[in-house]
Design an enzyme around this catalytic site. Structure first.
Site, PDB file in Angstrom:
ATOM      1  N   HIS A   1      18.526  21.164  78.767  1.00  0.00           N
ATOM      2  CA  HIS A   1      18.447  22.022  77.584  1.00  0.00           C
ATOM      3  C   HIS A   1      18.837  21.262  76.316  1.00  0.00           C
ATOM      4  O   HIS A   1      19.459  20.206  76.381  1.00  0.00           O
ATOM      5  CB  HIS A   1      19.382  23.221  77.750  1.00  0.00           C
ATOM      6  CG  HIS A   1      20.838  22.838  77.729  1.00  0.00           C
ATOM      7  ND1 HIS A   1      21.486  22.306  78.821  1.00  0.00           N
ATOM      8  CD2 HIS A   1      21.772  22.887  76.734  1.00  0.00           C
ATOM      9  CE1 HIS A   1      22.744  22.055  78.513  1.00  0.00           C
ATOM     10  NE2 HIS A   1      22.948  22.393  77.245  1.00  0.00           N
TER      11      HIS A   1
ATOM     12  N   HIS B   1      19.739  16.866  71.378  1.00  0.00           N
ATOM     13  CA  HIS B   1      19.598  16.016  72.561  1.00  0.00           C
ATOM     14  C   HIS B   1      19.594  16.837  73.843  1.00  0.00           C
ATOM     15  O   HIS B   1      20.044  17.981  73.855  1.00  0.00           O
ATOM     16  CB  HIS B   1      20.773  15.037  72.623  1.00  0.00           C
ATOM     17  CG  HIS B   1      22.096  15.762  72.686  1.00  0.00           C
ATOM     18  ND1 HIS B   1      22.702  16.275  71.561  1.00  0.00           N
ATOM     19  CD2 HIS B   1      22.895  16.100  73.730  1.00  0.00           C
ATOM     20  CE1 HIS B   1      23.816  16.883  71.905  1.00  0.00           C
ATOM     21  NE2 HIS B   1      23.965  16.800  73.216  1.00  0.00           N
TER      22      HIS B   1
END
EC number: 3.1.-.-
Lengths: 170, 170
Positions: free
Chosen positions: A114, A34
């Protein structure tokens, strides 16, 4: 209860991330790969109704965001965390800022979009793994048209509470 | 891609279920505790748009459902699967039937709403574990006002694609 807001990238990117997370990320089994938009925050079950409405309003007023990933990166030397670097964009920054402004507006770190691949590594393991990972050529480009509000269970794993589509025609 | 439709019960029930799943369910790390409404079915990324619309229409036309759990049960001798038995109700049956009718309408088993706690046990282990579990007194009663469409990653874990609220005022 502890809540968080994330983007799940495409299955393709998740499968790719998991090929590394399996070995290098102790959170592998707790949550799918995620991009964190709003890190864990506390809210009661009573508070989550109004919070849901806020997120819904924010999401509905923004457009889907591009997720472009072309390289690995690391938070070392601050943290030995290796990740897929999502190219910063005004859209992502905006989404992140609006979500944070709607809550406490507390941010421990600057927003660096990220997907974590590995963490809790020794300096030596980090150097070794990062050196190897960086030799891979990657190129993901996709559109994320939804975000998810999750809550954490006692065992540390996360369950999705609700999905919000980005965009007015959602 | 493989999709499925589930209800996630309350955090409280999930935490309780995980206290058993941790030891007895090999799927523990792949998906949070859930009630399956529509078992895994194949669909392409192109097909999922229309499918999402169908589910949304079905969910919007039904009311939230009650999840009442007062006992443990088992699919033995057909399968050595131990579960929290969710009391059947017309609402749940209706939700399940409508979702299945919207797709292939293939059902391998009669719909028995449940939250799996343990599986893949030998007969001896099943008898032992089931005997012990059944001595617990349980009483959960809650309202589920949403269902989730999930897809499976290559490692067998599930990611939520979308959440649908049950009820017209969702």
């Amino acid at each position: 209860m502890k809540f968080g807001i994330v983007i799940f990238p495409s299955k393709k990117m998740q499968d790719y991330a998991n090929s590394f997370r399996k070995r290098y990320d102790a959170h592998y089994a707790l949550i799918p790969p995620h991009v964190t938009l709003k890190a864990g925050f506390e809210a009661t079950e009573e508070e989550i109704g109004p919070i849901t409405k806020k997120i819904s309003a924010i999401a509905g007023n923004l457009n889907p965001v591009q997720l472009k990933v072309t390289k690995f990166s690391s938070f070392s030397p601050v943290n030995n965390v290796i990740y897929l670097k999502v190219e910063p964009s005004q859209e992502l920054e905006n989404l992140h800022n609006k979500l944070n402004a709607a809550f406490d507006n507390i941010q421990e770190y600057k927003f660096v979009p990220h997907v974590t691949l590995g963490q809790d590594m020794s300096d030596a393991e980090h150097a070794d793994v990062y050196g190897t990972m960086r030799m891979n050529n990657i190129n993901f480009e996709e559109t994320a048209d939804r975000i998810h509000l999750l809550y954490q269970l006692e065992n540390g794993s996360w369950t999705v509470y609700e999905t919000f589509r980005l965009g007015k025609d959602a």
